[in-house]
Design a protein around this motif. Structure first.
Motif, short mmCIF file in Angstrom:
data_model
loop_
_atom_site.label_atom_id
_atom_site.label_comp_id
_atom_site.label_asym_id
_atom_site.label_seq_id
_atom_site.Cartn_x
_atom_site.Cartn_y
_atom_site.Cartn_z
N TYR A 1 5.96 6.98 -2.00
CA TYR A 1 4.59 6.83 -2.49
C TYR A 1 4.57 6.57 -4.00
CZ TYR A 1 -0.37 7.75 -3.23
OH TYR A 1 -1.70 7.62 -3.58
N GLU A 2 5.32 7.38 -4.76
CA GLU A 2 5.34 7.21 -6.21
C GLU A 2 6.08 5.93 -6.61
OE1 GLU A 2 4.55 8.16 -10.23
OE2 GLU A 2 3.68 8.82 -8.33
N LEU A 3 7.17 5.62 -5.92
CA LEU A 3 7.95 4.43 -6.24
C LEU A 3 7.13 3.16 -6.02
CD1 LEU A 3 10.56 2.92 -6.91
CD2 LEU A 3 11.37 3.41 -4.59
N VAL A 4 6.45 3.06 -4.90
CA VAL A 4 5.62 1.89 -4.63
C VAL A 4 4.47 1.80 -5.63
CG1 VAL A 4 4.06 0.80 -2.96
CG2 VAL A 4 6.25 1.74 -2.20
N ASP B 1 0.85 -1.18 0.00
CA ASP B 1 0.00 0.00 0.00
C ASP B 1 0.89 1.24 0.00
OD1 ASP B 1 -2.68 1.36 0.42
OD2 ASP B 1 -1.54 2.14 2.12
N PRO B 2 0.83 2.07 -1.04
CA PRO B 2 1.75 3.21 -1.15
C PRO B 2 1.69 4.17 0.03
CG PRO B 2 0.65 2.82 -3.25
CD PRO B 2 -0.02 1.95 -2.24
N MET B 3 0.49 4.48 0.51
CA MET B 3 0.37 5.44 1.60
C MET B 3 0.90 4.87 2.92
SD MET B 3 -0.49 8.60 2.04
CE MET B 3 -1.81 9.13 0.92
N THR B 4 0.65 3.60 3.14
CA THR B 4 1.15 2.97 4.37
C THR B 4 2.67 3.00 4.42
OG1 THR B 4 -0.78 1.50 4.51
CG2 THR B 4 1.19 0.84 5.72
N CYS C 1 12.58 17.52 3.79
CA CYS C 1 13.24 16.34 3.24
C CYS C 1 12.58 15.05 3.70
CB CYS C 1 14.73 16.35 3.59
SG CYS C 1 15.66 17.56 2.61
N LYS C 2 12.05 15.02 4.92
CA LYS C 2 11.32 13.84 5.37
C LYS C 2 10.06 13.64 4.52
CE LYS C 2 10.69 12.98 9.70
NZ LYS C 2 10.31 13.14 11.12
N GLN C 3 9.36 14.73 4.21
CA GLN C 3 8.17 14.62 3.37
C GLN C 3 8.53 14.32 1.92
OE1 GLN C 3 5.35 17.82 3.90
NE2 GLN C 3 5.23 17.51 6.12
N LEU C 4 9.69 14.80 1.48
CA LEU C 4 10.16 14.48 0.14
C LEU C 4 10.39 12.97 0.01
CD1 LEU C 4 11.25 15.17 -2.68
CD2 LEU C 4 13.45 15.71 -1.61
N SER C 5 11.04 12.37 1.00
CA SER C 5 11.28 10.92 0.96
C SER C 5 9.97 10.15 0.98
CB SER C 5 12.16 10.50 2.14
OG SER C 5 13.45 11.04 2.02
N ALA C 6 9.01 10.61 1.79
CA ALA C 6 7.70 9.96 1.81
C ALA C 6 7.02 10.07 0.45
CB ALA C 6 6.83 10.60 2.89
N SER C 7 7.19 11.21 -0.22
CA SER C 7 6.61 11.41 -1.54
C SER C 7 7.23 10.47 -2.57
CB SER C 7 6.81 12.87 -1.99
OG SER C 7 6.23 13.77 -1.08
N ILE C 8 8.55 10.33 -2.53
CA ILE C 8 9.23 9.43 -3.46
C ILE C 8 8.81 7.99 -3.21
CG2 ILE C 8 11.49 8.47 -4.11
CD1 ILE C 8 10.94 11.26 -5.25
N ARG D 1 13.29 10.78 -13.21
CA ARG D 1 12.61 11.84 -13.96
C ARG D 1 11.51 12.49 -13.11
NH1 ARG D 1 16.19 9.63 -16.11
NH2 ARG D 1 17.14 11.30 -14.88
N TYR D 2 10.83 11.70 -12.31
CA TYR D 2 9.81 12.23 -11.39
C TYR D 2 10.46 13.17 -10.39
CZ TYR D 2 6.18 12.12 -7.73
OH TYR D 2 5.25 12.45 -6.78
N TYR D 3 11.57 12.75 -9.83
CA TYR D 3 12.29 13.56 -8.84
C TYR D 3 12.74 14.89 -9.45
CZ TYR D 3 15.89 14.88 -5.42
OH TYR D 3 16.65 15.55 -4.50
N GLU D 4 13.21 14.85 -10.70
CA GLU D 4 13.69 16.06 -11.36
C GLU D 4 12.57 17.06 -11.66
OE1 GLU D 4 17.43 14.46 -14.11
OE2 GLU D 4 15.37 14.35 -14.87
#
Length: 269
Positions: free
Chosen positions: A215-218, A55-58, A206-213, A144-147
């Motif tokens: 979410y998209e990665l999963v 689950d991406p959000m979890t 940066c903590k929220q950035l990692s959570a965002s990555i 590419r998403y990160y950029e």
């Protein structure tokens, strides 16, 4: 008390030394010596473990709560989630030494080079198989998403989902920004400039950035598991144009092998 014989001890030492020497190279295979409680399994070059849908959000919430730097947040949250999953390799995931990903914080030990989110993604997908196939192709769209994406994600649904507070987020994170590069220093500097903040104030951002990555990665890993191999984040038109002449085989123009954003650092012709 359990003891190691000479062969096991040497294997452990070689594995630890190899991680220290080669762990920072994203393109390299995962290198480590990890044995199960019975000593009958070892993570070796070329080893791949079976991904199952998460689950991406979890997992994003777990990443946000994990701390210890961006690379560790991404790598540990997904590995720990797979260790608790119904993957046939769950027990093996539980033995992966995620602490080795700690070095990637702030662009590798604070050097501002490749962002730990990207470093972690490379380490992760190089370890995963999806329905028996390599997961390496997921690295490119993650970069590419990160950029290009304005990050971190800041919808009410996402902020609530990871357990963050919107008022604190608006105060400490401010306006999300595009990194225009996979480099940590570009990502943080552009964000800091946009929001009138300094590098030392990057914590929540940066903590929220990692959570965002995460979410998209999963999400992309799940799509691949379902058979959808469409690239949701292709290279930009600018990069595609540059690649028409600047290739890994070219001799009349500087030879280049990359899919990174070009015009962040280089001017056009």
């Amino acid at each position: 008390m359990k003891t190691l014989n000479r062969r096991q001890a040497i294997n452990r030492i070689i594995g630890i030394s190899s991680v220290a020497a080669g762990g920072a190279l994203v393109a390299n295979p995962v290198i480590a010596a990890v044995t199960s409680s019975t000593g009958d399994w070892k993570l070796e070059v070329g080893t791949r473990l079976a991904y199952v849908k998460l689950d991406p959000m979890t997992v994003a919430k777990l990443a946000y709560e994990t701390g210890n730097g961006c690379m560790f947040q991404v790598f540990d949250s997904i590995i720990q989630s797979l260790a608790a999953s119904n993957s046939p390799d769950a027990e093996k995931f539980a033995q992966v030494p995620t602490a080795m990903a700690h070095y990637g914080y702030a662009g590798m030990l604070g050097e501002g080079t490749v962002c730990g989110n990207i470093n972690a993604t490379g380490m992760l997908v190089n370890l995963l198989s999806i329905n028996g196939e390599s997961a390496n192709s997921i690295l490119n769209p993650t970069m590419r998403y990160y950029e290009s994406e304005k990050l971190p994600l800041q919808t009410a649904e996402f902020i609530a989902g990871i357990g963050a507070d919107m008022t604190e987020t608006l105060d400490q994170v401010g306006t999300p920004t595009s990194a225009n590069s996979i480099m940590c220093h570009s990502s943080i500097s552009l964000w800091a400039n946009e929001n009138g903040k300094s590098f030392s104030q990057k914590g929540m951002r940066c903590k929220q950035l990692s959570a965002s990555i995460v979410y998209e990665l999963v999400t992309m890993l799940n799509n691949a598991f379902d058979g959808d191999m469409t690239n949701p984040h292709p290279i930009s038109d600018t990069v595609a144009s540059c690649q028409q002449c600047h290739t890994s085989e070219s001799t009349f123009a500087p030879s280049v092998k990359t899919n990174m954003a070009c015009d962040t650092c280089h001017t056009g012709h």
